[in-house]
Design a protein around this motif. Structure first.
Motif, PDB file in Angstrom:
ATOM      1  N   PRO A 219     -49.765  -2.078  10.987  1.00  0.00           N
ATOM      2  CA  PRO A 219     -50.087  -2.832  12.200  1.00  0.00           C
ATOM      3  C   PRO A 219     -49.275  -3.947  12.643  1.00  0.00           C
ATOM      4  O   PRO A 219     -49.487  -4.260  14.016  1.00  0.00           O
ATOM      5  N   ALA A 220     -48.377  -4.206  11.981  1.00  0.00           N
ATOM      6  CA  ALA A 220     -47.081  -5.151  12.611  1.00  0.00           C
ATOM      7  C   ALA A 220     -46.523  -4.538  13.727  1.00  0.00           C
ATOM      8  O   ALA A 220     -45.673  -5.240  14.398  1.00  0.00           O
ATOM      9  N   ASP A 221     -46.522  -3.015  13.975  1.00  0.00           N
ATOM     10  CA  ASP A 221     -45.804  -2.410  14.956  1.00  0.00           C
ATOM     11  C   ASP A 221     -46.546  -2.488  16.375  1.00  0.00           C
ATOM     12  O   ASP A 221     -46.281  -1.873  17.297  1.00  0.00           O
ATOM     13  N   THR A 222     -47.758  -3.000  16.237  1.00  0.00           N
ATOM     14  CA  THR A 222     -48.527  -3.209  17.285  1.00  0.00           C
ATOM     15  C   THR A 222     -48.094  -3.967  18.318  1.00  0.00           C
ATOM     16  O   THR A 222     -47.727  -5.184  17.977  1.00  0.00           O
ATOM     17  N   ALA A 223     -47.925  -3.445  19.554  1.00  0.00           N
ATOM     18  CA  ALA A 223     -47.018  -4.025  20.637  1.00  0.00           C
ATOM     19  C   ALA A 223     -47.131  -3.320  22.073  1.00  0.00           C
ATOM     20  O   ALA A 223     -47.576  -2.025  21.858  1.00  0.00           O
ATOM     21  N   VAL A 224     -46.626  -3.950  23.116  1.00  0.00           N
ATOM     22  CA  VAL A 224     -46.559  -3.083  24.212  1.00  0.00           C
ATOM     23  C   VAL A 224     -44.900  -2.534  24.089  1.00  0.00           C
ATOM     24  O   VAL A 224     -44.106  -3.393  23.729  1.00  0.00           O
ATOM     25  N   TYR A 225     -44.626  -1.503  24.357  1.00  0.00           N
ATOM     26  CA  TYR A 225     -43.170  -1.022  23.936  1.00  0.00           C
ATOM     27  C   TYR A 225     -42.698  -0.820  25.544  1.00  0.00           C
ATOM     28  O   TYR A 225     -43.399  -0.251  26.215  1.00  0.00           O
TER      29      TYR A 225
ATOM     30  N   PRO B  38     -48.493  -9.546  20.812  1.00  0.00           N
ATOM     31  CA  PRO B  38     -49.339 -10.368  21.017  1.00  0.00           C
ATOM     32  C   PRO B  38     -48.985 -11.915  20.828  1.00  0.00           C
ATOM     33  O   PRO B  38     -48.814 -11.909  19.521  1.00  0.00           O
ATOM     34  N   GLY B  39     -48.598 -12.601  21.567  1.00  0.00           N
ATOM     35  CA  GLY B  39     -48.049 -14.132  21.222  1.00  0.00           C
ATOM     36  C   GLY B  39     -46.818 -14.125  20.551  1.00  0.00           C
ATOM     37  O   GLY B  39     -46.498 -15.293  20.083  1.00  0.00           O
ATOM     38  N   LYS B  40     -45.913 -13.120  20.784  1.00  0.00           N
ATOM     39  CA  LYS B  40     -44.628 -13.268  20.230  1.00  0.00           C
ATOM     40  C   LYS B  40     -43.692 -12.690  21.426  1.00  0.00           C
ATOM     41  O   LYS B  40     -44.089 -12.303  22.403  1.00  0.00           O
TER      42      LYS B  40
END
Length: 117
Positions: free
Chosen positions: A88-94, A41-43
């Motif tokens: 938690p920093a791995d949270t993303a859409v892959y 999110p946001g990146k």
């Protein structure tokens, strides 16, 4: 036309593991590479890992090196990144993507990975 379908995302606690999958339909040549990217999110979207469709050539982003192992099953036309020690920093859409002639030109729809602290 190659179609890519990701699966295996979900909610996991920090320190846990997930194995994502990307199933490809269509003609896959041995010179192609299958890559994984993510967008938090946001990146901006960032590269995670990639594997050549034949041989043992793999590559990893520094952020996942040592925690991610990418493999493939040619018989199933499927690529699997195994993600361990999730943060938690791995949270993303892959997303998985197919690279042909040095261009990632086919993309899947993405799978959500959420790592709780």
């Amino acid at each position: 036309q190659v179609q890519l379908v990701e699966s295996g995302g979900g909610l996991v606690q920090a320190g846990g593991s997930l194995r994502l999958s990307c199933a490809a339909s269509g003609r896959i040549l041995s010179t192609y590479h299958m890559g994984w990217f993510r967008r938090a999110p946001g990146k901006e979207r960032e590269f995670v890992a990639a594997i050549r469709w034949s041989g043992s050539i793999t590559s990893y982003a520094d952020s996942v090196k040592g925690r991610c192992t990418i493999s493939r099953d040619n018989a199933k036309n499927t690529v699997y990144p195994q993600m361990n020690s999730l943060k938690p920093a791995d949270t993303a859409v892959y997303y998985c993507a197919l690279r042909r002639d040095n261009v990632y030109d086919s993309w899947g729809q993405g799978t959500q990975v959420t790592v709780s602290s």
